[in-house]
Design a protein around this motif. Structure first.
Motif, short mmCIF file in Angstrom:
data_model
loop_
_atom_site.label_atom_id
_atom_site.label_comp_id
_atom_site.label_asym_id
_atom_site.label_seq_id
_atom_site.Cartn_x
_atom_site.Cartn_y
_atom_site.Cartn_z
N ASN A 1 -85.63 80.41 80.56
CA ASN A 1 -84.59 79.72 82.54
C ASN A 1 -84.11 80.90 83.39
OD1 ASN A 1 -86.18 77.68 81.13
ND2 ASN A 1 -84.30 76.95 80.16
N GLY A 2 -83.98 81.88 83.25
CA GLY A 2 -83.72 82.35 84.25
C GLY A 2 -82.03 82.76 84.22
N GLN A 3 -81.55 82.46 83.31
CA GLN A 3 -80.03 82.17 82.78
C GLN A 3 -79.53 83.76 82.42
OE1 GLN A 3 -79.66 79.10 80.04
NE2 GLN A 3 -77.95 78.16 81.40
N MET A 4 -78.57 84.76 83.19
CA MET A 4 -77.45 85.85 82.07
C MET A 4 -77.40 85.62 81.10
SD MET A 4 -79.62 87.91 84.60
CE MET A 4 -78.16 89.25 84.16
N ARG B 1 -75.95 87.03 66.41
CA ARG B 1 -75.43 88.11 67.41
C ARG B 1 -74.00 88.37 67.84
NH1 ARG B 1 -78.00 85.66 73.04
NH2 ARG B 1 -80.24 85.42 72.93
N LEU B 2 -73.97 89.16 67.64
CA LEU B 2 -72.79 90.66 67.93
C LEU B 2 -72.59 90.22 69.57
CD1 LEU B 2 -71.75 93.54 66.43
CD2 LEU B 2 -71.29 92.65 68.79
N TYR B 3 -71.45 89.32 69.72
CA TYR B 3 -71.04 89.73 71.09
C TYR B 3 -70.06 90.51 71.26
CZ TYR B 3 -74.04 85.80 72.66
OH TYR B 3 -75.43 85.30 73.25
N PHE B 4 -69.27 90.76 72.24
CA PHE B 4 -68.18 92.33 72.32
C PHE B 4 -66.61 91.01 73.29
CE2 PHE B 4 -71.96 93.51 72.70
CZ PHE B 4 -71.84 95.39 71.79
N GLU B 5 -65.66 90.98 72.27
CA GLU B 5 -64.78 90.68 73.04
C GLU B 5 -64.04 90.94 73.84
OE1 GLU B 5 -61.11 90.88 70.67
OE2 GLU B 5 -60.73 93.01 70.44
N ASP B 6 -64.37 92.54 75.24
CA ASP B 6 -64.06 93.02 76.26
C ASP B 6 -64.75 92.48 77.23
OD1 ASP B 6 -65.64 94.53 74.87
OD2 ASP B 6 -64.68 96.09 75.27
N GLU B 7 -66.15 91.55 76.56
CA GLU B 7 -66.58 90.76 77.89
C GLU B 7 -66.44 89.64 78.83
OE1 GLU B 7 -69.05 92.85 79.42
OE2 GLU B 7 -69.41 94.71 78.92
N ASP B 8 -67.10 89.06 79.61
CA ASP B 8 -66.61 87.72 80.08
C ASP B 8 -68.10 86.75 78.92
OD1 ASP B 8 -66.30 85.33 80.57
OD2 ASP B 8 -66.94 85.75 83.12
N ASN B 9 -68.21 86.69 77.99
CA ASN B 9 -68.76 85.78 77.41
C ASN B 9 -68.66 84.14 77.40
OD1 ASN B 9 -69.22 87.65 75.60
ND2 ASN B 9 -67.58 87.45 74.76
N SER B 10 -68.42 83.98 78.80
CA SER B 10 -68.11 82.49 79.04
C SER B 10 -68.38 81.72 79.22
CB SER B 10 -66.82 81.92 80.08
OG SER B 10 -67.25 82.41 81.09
N SER B 11 -70.26 81.93 80.04
CA SER B 11 -71.32 81.36 81.00
C SER B 11 -72.73 81.95 79.73
CB SER B 11 -71.23 81.88 81.83
OG SER B 11 -71.56 83.14 82.39
N ASP B 12 -72.85 82.39 78.55
CA ASP B 12 -73.73 82.57 77.83
C ASP B 12 -74.51 81.55 77.56
OD1 ASP B 12 -74.73 84.73 76.21
OD2 ASP B 12 -74.77 83.13 75.05
N PRO B 13 -76.17 81.21 77.95
CA PRO B 13 -76.45 80.24 77.14
C PRO B 13 -76.20 80.09 75.72
CG PRO B 13 -77.49 81.55 78.19
CD PRO B 13 -76.27 81.77 78.53
N VAL B 14 -76.37 81.66 75.05
CA VAL B 14 -76.87 80.68 73.88
C VAL B 14 -75.61 80.27 72.89
CG1 VAL B 14 -77.05 82.14 71.51
CG2 VAL B 14 -78.65 82.10 73.49
#
Length: 204
Positions: free
Chosen positions: A124-127, A148-161
């Motif tokens: 749906n075009g979401q980043m 999944r592995l995300y990174f603590e020093d990135e902005d994950n607040s809007s990630d749809p998953v």
């Protein structure tokens, strides 16, 4: 004479078995088949971006490390492009973005070298925030586990998953912790199969 149908007993489920490392990670089993293993460096020498190491343990419900796990990882490059024909962009020469590693038979530690991925375009075009996809198999796991592995020093607040996980406190189980070492930046990601702090797994 009975006319009742006769059924054979169901055979045991086939899991990843004790020989999985021979076929999928032969170097660790002592077989010199490939010039290099498939997963120790999944970015290649020409990839742009920040060089990182990812490592961790797979931990069972009793808190003990599982020592016969196989993990597959796939990711985008630093520009957020996957090494796939349908990707909207090109990757560097030698960038696979995919690899396979097994845990150390003595300690249960696993790890690989790569570059930190960029944000990717999702459905749906979401980043989506930068992440690495992981697939885990081992003896006793009938169906491979996807996480999944995300990174603590990135902005994950809007990630749809991440935001699709109803229990907010469990989102933290997908976030790797960054530490700085002499050899570069390392992200620690321990995967808990059961119990307190169980990692979120996805049904895909």
């Amino acid at each position: 004479m009975s006319n009742a149908p006769k059924y054979l007993k169901e055979t045991p489920s086939q899991t990843a078995g004790p020989y999985v490392h021979i076929g999928l990670a032969p170097g660790a089993a002592g077989f010199d088949i490939y010039r290099e293993e498939l997963g120790w460096d999944i970015a290649g020498p020409n990839a742009a971006g920040e060089r990182i190491r990812v490592e961790g343990l797979v931990i069972d419900g009793t808190g003990a490390p599982v020592k016969d796990v196989l993990l597959e990882a796939w990711q985008a490059n630093a520009a957020g492009v996957y090494a796939h024909p349908e990707s909207a962009g090109e990757v560097e020469q030698g960038f696979r973005g995919w690899g396979r590693v097994i845990t150390d038979f003595a300690t249960g530690e696993w790890g690989f070298d790569t570059v930190k991925p960029g944000a990717t375009l999702g459905r749906n075009g979401q980043m989506q925030a930068p992440h690495i996809n992981l697939w885990i198999v081992a003896r006793g796991i009938n169906v491979g586990l996807n996480t999944r592995l995300y990174f603590e020093d990135e902005d994950n607040s809007s990630d749809p998953v991440l935001n699709s996980i109803e229990w907010e406190h469990r989102r933290a189980t997908l976030v790797a912790k960054r530490t700085e070492t002499k050899t570069g930046n390392t992200y620690r990601f321990d995967i808990r199969l059961q119990g307190d702090g169980e990692t979120v797994f996805f049904d895909i």
